[in-house]
Design a protein around this motif. Structure first.
Motif, PDB file in Angstrom:
ATOM      1  N   MET A   1       0.847  -1.176   0.000  1.00 26.06           N
ATOM      2  CA  MET A   1       0.000   0.000   0.000  1.00 26.06           C
ATOM      3  C   MET A   1       0.892   1.239   0.000  1.00 26.06           C
ATOM      4  O   MET A   1       1.894   1.274   0.699  1.00 26.06           O
ATOM      5  N   ASN A   2       0.484   2.230  -0.776  1.00 21.06           N
ATOM      6  CA  ASN A   2       1.333   3.416  -0.836  1.00 21.06           C
ATOM      7  C   ASN A   2       1.300   4.175   0.496  1.00 21.06           C
ATOM      8  O   ASN A   2       0.365   4.072   1.281  1.00 21.06           O
ATOM      9  N   GLU A   3       2.358   4.938   0.728  1.00 19.82           N
ATOM     10  CA  GLU A   3       2.551   5.600   2.017  1.00 19.82           C
ATOM     11  C   GLU A   3       1.457   6.629   2.323  1.00 19.82           C
ATOM     12  O   GLU A   3       0.994   6.733   3.464  1.00 19.82           O
ATOM     13  N   GLN A   4       1.027   7.375   1.331  1.00 18.73           N
ATOM     14  CA  GLN A   4       0.000   8.387   1.546  1.00 18.73           C
ATOM     15  C   GLN A   4      -1.303   7.739   2.003  1.00 18.73           C
ATOM     16  O   GLN A   4      -1.961   8.227   2.932  1.00 18.73           O
ATOM     17  N   LEU A   5      -1.666   6.631   1.374  1.00 23.97           N
ATOM     18  CA  LEU A   5      -2.879   5.917   1.748  1.00 23.97           C
ATOM     19  C   LEU A   5      -2.755   5.369   3.167  1.00 23.97           C
ATOM     20  O   LEU A   5      -3.680   5.488   3.973  1.00 23.97           O
ATOM     21  N   GLN A   6      -1.611   4.798   3.496  1.00 25.51           N
ATOM     22  CA  GLN A   6      -1.395   4.261   4.839  1.00 25.51           C
ATOM     23  C   GLN A   6      -1.487   5.366   5.891  1.00 25.51           C
ATOM     24  O   GLN A   6      -2.104   5.184   6.940  1.00 25.51           O
ATOM     25  N   GLN A   7      -0.901   6.513   5.613  1.00 30.00           N
ATOM     26  CA  GLN A   7      -0.956   7.635   6.552  1.00 30.00           C
ATOM     27  C   GLN A   7      -2.392   8.117   6.759  1.00 30.00           C
ATOM     28  O   GLN A   7      -2.792   8.441   7.882  1.00 30.00           O
ATOM     29  N   THR A   8      -3.165   8.143   5.685  1.00 30.38           N
ATOM     30  CA  THR A   8      -4.562   8.571   5.798  1.00 30.38           C
ATOM     31  C   THR A   8      -5.352   7.581   6.638  1.00 30.38           C
ATOM     32  O   THR A   8      -6.123   7.978   7.511  1.00 30.38           O
ATOM     33  N   LEU A   9      -5.153   6.293   6.395  1.00 23.36           N
ATOM     34  CA  LEU A   9      -5.854   5.281   7.182  1.00 23.36           C
ATOM     35  C   LEU A   9      -5.460   5.361   8.656  1.00 23.36           C
ATOM     36  O   LEU A   9      -6.318   5.249   9.535  1.00 23.36           O
ATOM     37  N   ASN A  10      -4.181   5.580   8.924  1.00 21.43           N
ATOM     38  CA  ASN A  10      -3.728   5.726  10.309  1.00 21.43           C
ATOM     39  C   ASN A  10      -4.398   6.926  10.976  1.00 21.43           C
ATOM     40  O   ASN A  10      -4.809   6.851  12.131  1.00 21.43           O
ATOM     41  N   ALA A  11      -4.503   8.029  10.248  1.00 17.10           N
ATOM     42  CA  ALA A  11      -5.111   9.238  10.800  1.00 17.10           C
ATOM     43  C   ALA A  11      -6.591   9.038  11.104  1.00 17.10           C
ATOM     44  O   ALA A  11      -7.131   9.664  12.019  1.00 17.10           O
ATOM     45  N   LEU A  12      -7.230   8.145  10.347  1.00 16.36           N
ATOM     46  CA  LEU A  12      -8.669   7.931  10.511  1.00 16.36           C
ATOM     47  C   LEU A  12      -9.013   6.788  11.463  1.00 16.36           C
ATOM     48  O   LEU A  12     -10.178   6.445  11.607  1.00 16.36           O
ATOM     49  N   GLN A  13      -8.027   6.224  12.123  1.00 20.20           N
ATOM     50  CA  GLN A  13      -8.299   5.102  13.015  1.00 20.20           C
ATOM     51  C   GLN A  13      -9.326   5.431  14.084  1.00 20.20           C
ATOM     52  O   GLN A  13     -10.095   4.577  14.482  1.00 20.20           O
ATOM     53  N   GLY A  14      -9.356   6.656  14.548  1.00 24.63           N
ATOM     54  CA  GLY A  14     -10.324   7.061  15.554  1.00 24.63           C
ATOM     55  C   GLY A  14     -11.627   7.565  14.960  1.00 24.63           C
ATOM     56  O   GLY A  14     -12.478   8.067  15.673  1.00 24.63           O
ATOM     57  N   GLY A  15     -11.787   7.438  13.643  1.00 23.25           N
ATOM     58  CA  GLY A  15     -12.980   7.933  12.958  1.00 23.25           C
ATOM     59  C   GLY A  15     -12.749   9.332  12.410  1.00 23.25           C
ATOM     60  O   GLY A  15     -11.831  10.029  12.834  1.00 23.25           O
ATOM     61  N   VAL A  16     -13.597   9.726  11.472  1.00 22.55           N
ATOM     62  CA  VAL A  16     -13.410  11.024  10.822  1.00 22.55           C
ATOM     63  C   VAL A  16     -13.577  12.184  11.802  1.00 22.55           C
ATOM     64  O   VAL A  16     -12.960  13.228  11.631  1.00 22.55           O
ATOM     65  N   THR A  17     -14.363  11.994  12.840  1.00 27.30           N
ATOM     66  CA  THR A  17     -14.570  13.082  13.789  1.00 27.30           C
ATOM     67  C   THR A  17     -13.388  13.260  14.737  1.00 27.30           C
ATOM     68  O   THR A  17     -13.327  14.246  15.461  1.00 27.30           O
ATOM     69  N   SER A  18     -12.432  12.318  14.704  1.00 26.25           N
ATOM     70  CA  SER A  18     -11.265  12.444  15.579  1.00 26.25           C
ATOM     71  C   SER A  18     -10.216  13.404  15.019  1.00 26.25           C
ATOM     72  O   SER A  18      -9.319  13.820  15.738  1.00 26.25           O
ATOM     73  N   LEU A  19     -10.330  13.754  13.746  1.00 28.10           N
ATOM     74  CA  LEU A  19      -9.381  14.683  13.119  1.00 28.10           C
ATOM     75  C   LEU A  19      -9.832  16.120  13.317  1.00 28.10           C
ATOM     76  O   LEU A  19     -11.013  16.419  13.190  1.00 28.10           O
ATOM     77  N   ASP A  20      -8.879  16.992  13.613  1.00 31.64           N
ATOM     78  CA  ASP A  20      -9.249  18.402  13.648  1.00 31.64           C
ATOM     79  C   ASP A  20      -9.323  18.901  12.207  1.00 31.64           C
ATOM     80  O   ASP A  20      -8.754  18.301  11.290  1.00 31.64           O
ATOM     81  N   ALA A  21     -10.035  19.992  12.016  1.00 33.44           N
ATOM     82  CA  ALA A  21     -10.307  20.494  10.663  1.00 33.44           C
ATOM     83  C   ALA A  21      -9.041  20.839   9.890  1.00 33.44           C
ATOM     84  O   ALA A  21      -8.956  20.574   8.691  1.00 33.44           O
ATOM     85  N   SER A  22      -8.029  21.391  10.538  1.00 34.71           N
ATOM     86  CA  SER A  22      -6.821  21.773   9.801  1.00 34.71           C
ATOM     87  C   SER A  22      -6.035  20.548   9.350  1.00 34.71           C
ATOM     88  O   SER A  22      -5.498  20.535   8.237  1.00 34.71           O
ATOM     89  N   THR A  23      -5.978  19.515  10.174  1.00 38.71           N
ATOM     90  CA  THR A  23      -5.311  18.273   9.770  1.00 38.71           C
ATOM     91  C   THR A  23      -6.063  17.626   8.619  1.00 38.71           C
ATOM     92  O   THR A  23      -5.461  17.176   7.643  1.00 38.71           O
ATOM     93  N   ALA A  24      -7.386  17.601   8.735  1.00 34.81           N
ATOM     94  CA  ALA A  24      -8.204  17.026   7.663  1.00 34.81           C
ATOM     95  C   ALA A  24      -8.025  17.816   6.368  1.00 34.81           C
ATOM     96  O   ALA A  24      -7.872  17.234   5.293  1.00 34.81           O
ATOM     97  N   ALA A  25      -8.020  19.143   6.465  1.00 32.86           N
ATOM     98  CA  ALA A  25      -7.861  19.984   5.272  1.00 32.86           C
ATOM     99  C   ALA A  25      -6.516  19.742   4.603  1.00 32.86           C
ATOM    100  O   ALA A  25      -6.421  19.673   3.372  1.00 32.86           O
TER     101      ALA A  25
END
Length: 98
Positions: free
Chosen positions: A1-25
């Motif tokens: 799996m490419n690194e960008q995809l892996q990083q995104t999945l890692n960031a979303l482990q707590g669900g989409v609401t766990s990300l702050d808006a600036s990190t998500a943006a």
């Protein structure tokens, strides 16, 4: 799996609401740049652009409303992605459905 995809999945482990808006943006902006110009990804790129606008303007309800379409497009494109990324893209689509 490419690194960008892996990083995104890692960031979303707590669900989409766990990300702050600036990190998500920032993540959305990175994907927008990565996918811009990729044949077949035009609709996904459009969804990402609208999501980026919603996040940067602070319209979190508007951003949330865009996630089902983003999820559907991600799922649709998974089958035409490189084999190593298909499962990750399906996981990403599921995470976006929340």
């Amino acid at each position: 799996m490419n690194e960008q995809l892996q990083q995104t999945l890692n960031a979303l482990q707590g669900g989409v609401t766990s990300l702050d808006a600036s990190t998500a943006a920032s993540n959305v902006s990175s994907w927008h740049q990565t996918l811009n110009g990729v044949p077949g990804a035009e609709t996904l790129v459009s969804h990402l652009g609208r999501l980026q606008e919603a996040l940067t303007s602070g319209d979190l309800q508007g951003a949330a409303a865009l996630l089902p379409g983003l999820s559907s497009e991600t799922e649709r494109l998974a089958s035409s992605a490189p084999a190593a990324d298909q499962d990750g893209l399906r996981q990403l689509a599921a995470a976006l459905r929340g």
